[in-house]
Design an enzyme around this catalytic site. Structure first.
Site, PDB file in Angstrom:
ATOM      1  N   CYS A  10      41.491  39.830  46.300  1.00 32.90           N
ATOM      2  CA  CYS A  10      42.617  39.386  47.000  1.00 32.90           C
ATOM      3  C   CYS A  10      43.554  38.165  46.442  1.00 32.90           C
ATOM      4  CB  CYS A  10      41.848  39.133  48.491  1.00 32.90           C
ATOM      5  SG  CYS A  10      40.836  37.689  48.405  1.00 32.90           S
ATOM      6  N   CYS A  68      47.924  27.570  40.864  1.00 29.56           N
ATOM      7  CA  CYS A  68      48.226  28.503  39.743  1.00 29.56           C
ATOM      8  C   CYS A  68      47.819  27.539  38.355  1.00 29.56           C
ATOM      9  CB  CYS A  68      49.626  29.017  39.736  1.00 29.56           C
ATOM     10  SG  CYS A  68      49.932  29.856  41.038  1.00 29.56           S
TER      11      CYS A  68
END
Lengths: 391, 123
Positions: free
Chosen positions: B34, B103
């Site tokens: 996910c 990220c």
């Protein structure tokens, strides 16, 4: 080559629309409520624009309420119907794939004590008539179902859904922001009571829209002020914006048949070539009963945002249903409602066309997309790593 | 939303991207079910990272962060490379939108995981 395939986000203003609007900023700047000639000039322009909007939706001008856009129109219709009937009828029915302008208005109404039912959709995004029949009761004031999906293009059977609402004594509203100009809409010969439209999705200016309210339908306004728009939407009229919306509707009306054919041809070309030329790609939404300007794919093993960025480097503007934020990727509620897993929603790509797109742009897209997908997949740690190339 | 010029430079031309078949250490972070996934591969010679590459299933910021961390770590002693902090990657990219900071965290964490993997294998 610069290709704009994000027309469901917004469209370019038609040069004829801009030209029609410009005098109302500088020379014809009167307040439509004023009795002098400046005022009458503005008043006459609004009357004309209202007629064009009404004609496009086969309604009477008296049924057109100008607003600031689709979001306001949805809020006015939904809150307006809910609060007008509060105490007597407290149920609102909508669907899980609505635009946030509808969904978040419904969430607000839940906090206000209303009973909101969210109908599910099938794997192509259709609301079922049976589900609506089960959900409506004599306590239902409003059913609100979008005419066509902004993300996956599914065209709902709103006529039969509206009939079910009518039989139960409920009002029926539809968010037709994406549908207008891409399919015929007809308020008069329909059981639909209210229709939301937006100017900037049909080559009109941003900040303009309308709510069509069928004669005799009673709702409560959101705002109070002067008596503009029959008290339904007080505020000095945005005359240039209204003129622009009217002109955009006039052009839509005159070109709709050829526009629909042109967009359908490009859409089908894009869908067929993409599905044929790339492995691990699927169409989101239906093949039939789909908006003529919408294609939405999902690609295995890639992220939608990176796909958008690399397409942009090739000059193609598109959008994705996956939004990466606050530590995790939040897939589109629309794609999730089709039964897709979060990972399946990751690599989604929406292309939305307008009358200003031409087939050579669709051909350019078809020539570029296989290598862009290959490039992004080569960077992905999932999938077939053997294809990966060191840069 | 907008990415800065150094981020865009690394997205347009990602350095050291792709799988490394003969890596000495591999680190993968993220949940493939996910979430974003970033993998870092390293080759180590005399405690020096002699070659490095990354792969990511992630957004533009994830690609730029993977590209940047491989440039930062290449040629570094593995013990020094363990000290590359999450913020260092975003800093070298000239900053990232707040929503995208995770990220760059993934890239730093994947490098640490790759070094730990190497140490475990070579112990």
């Amino acid at each position: 080559m610069a290709v704009y395939f994000d027309n469901s986000a917004t469209t370019q203003v038609d040069p004829d629309v801009l030209e029609a609007m410009l005098p109302y900023f500088t020379e014809k700047y009167g307040n439509a409520s004023s009795l002098h000639s400046f005022g009458s000039e503005a008043f006459a322009a609004i009357v004309k624009a209202r007629k064009h909007v009404a004609d496009l939706l086969n309604a009477s001008p008296r049924e057109v309420i100008f607003t600031s856009g689709g979001t306001e129109s949805d809020n006015l219709a939904i809150q307006g119907a809910a609060f007008h009937n509060k105490g007597e009828k407290n149920r609102i029915i909508t669907s899980v794939i609505e635009h946030p302008a509808v969904l978040n208005t419904c969430h607000f109404l839940e906090k206000c004590g209303f009973d909101v039912v969210y109908l599910p959709v099938d794997e192509e995004g259709f609301v079922s008539e049976e589900d609506l029949k089960e959900a409506v009761n004599s306590n239902t004031s409003l059913v609100t179902i979008m005419a066509a999906s902004n993300e996956i293009g599914t065209i709902q059977p709103i006529e039969s859904l509206a009939e079910i609402a009518k039989d139960a004594g409920a009002l029926f509203h539809t968010d037709a922001v994406q549908a207008v100009g891409k399919m015929p809409m007809d308020l008069k010969n329909s059981h639909v009571d209210m229709i939301s439209i937006s100017g900037h999705k049909i080559h009109g200016p941003k900040g303009t829209g309308a709510l069509l309210i069928k004669e005799g339908v009673k709702i409560r306004p959101l705002m109070y002020g002067g008596g503009h728009e029959w008290g339904m939407r007080p505020s000095t009229e945005n005359v240039p914006g209204i003129v622009g919306l009217g002109k955009a509707c006039e052009i839509c009306m005159s070109k709709m048949t050829e526009d629909i054919q042109q967009m359908t041809d490009m859409r089908d070309f894009i869908i067929d070539t993409t599905l044929d030329s790339i492995d691990g790609v699927y169409l989101n939404g239906p093949r039939e009963n789909r908006l003529c300007n919408n294609a939405n794919f999902r690609f295995d093993y890639i992220d939608g945002e990176s796909l958008i960025l690399y397409l942009d480097m090739e000059g193609i503007a598109a959008s994705t249903g996956s939004a990466c934020s606050t530590g995790s990727t939040e897939p589109s509620h629309v794609l999730r409602s089709l039964g897709l897993t979060p990972i399946q929603c990751r690599g989604s790509l929406r292309l939305s066309l307008s009358r200003f797109n031409v087939m050579s742009e669709a051909e350019y897209f078809a020539s570029v997309i296989p290598s862009v997908v290959e490039k992004v997949r080569a960077m992905s740690p999932l999938g077939d790593k053997k294809n990966a190339i060191r840069s | 939303m907008q990415y800065g010029p150094e981020v865009m430079n690394n997205i347009a031309n990602p350095r050291n991207s792709g799988v490394m078949e003969d890596a000495d250490g591999v680190g993968q972070v993220g949940n493939p079910e996910c979430d974003d996934v970033t993998t870092v591969y390293i080759k180590v010679k005399d405690d020096i990272i002699s070659d490095i590459s990354f792969q990511t299933l992630g957004c533009g910021a994830a690609i730029a962060s993977g590209s940047m961390i491989t440039q930062m770590a290449k040629g570094m002693n593995i013990n020094d490379a363990m000290n590359i902090e999450r913020e260092d990657v975003a800093g070298r990219l000239g900053g990232l939108p707040e929503k995208k900071l995770h990220c760059s965290n993934m890239a730093a964490d994947a490098l640490k995981a790759a070094i730990e993997d190497y140490k475990k294998k070579s112990a």
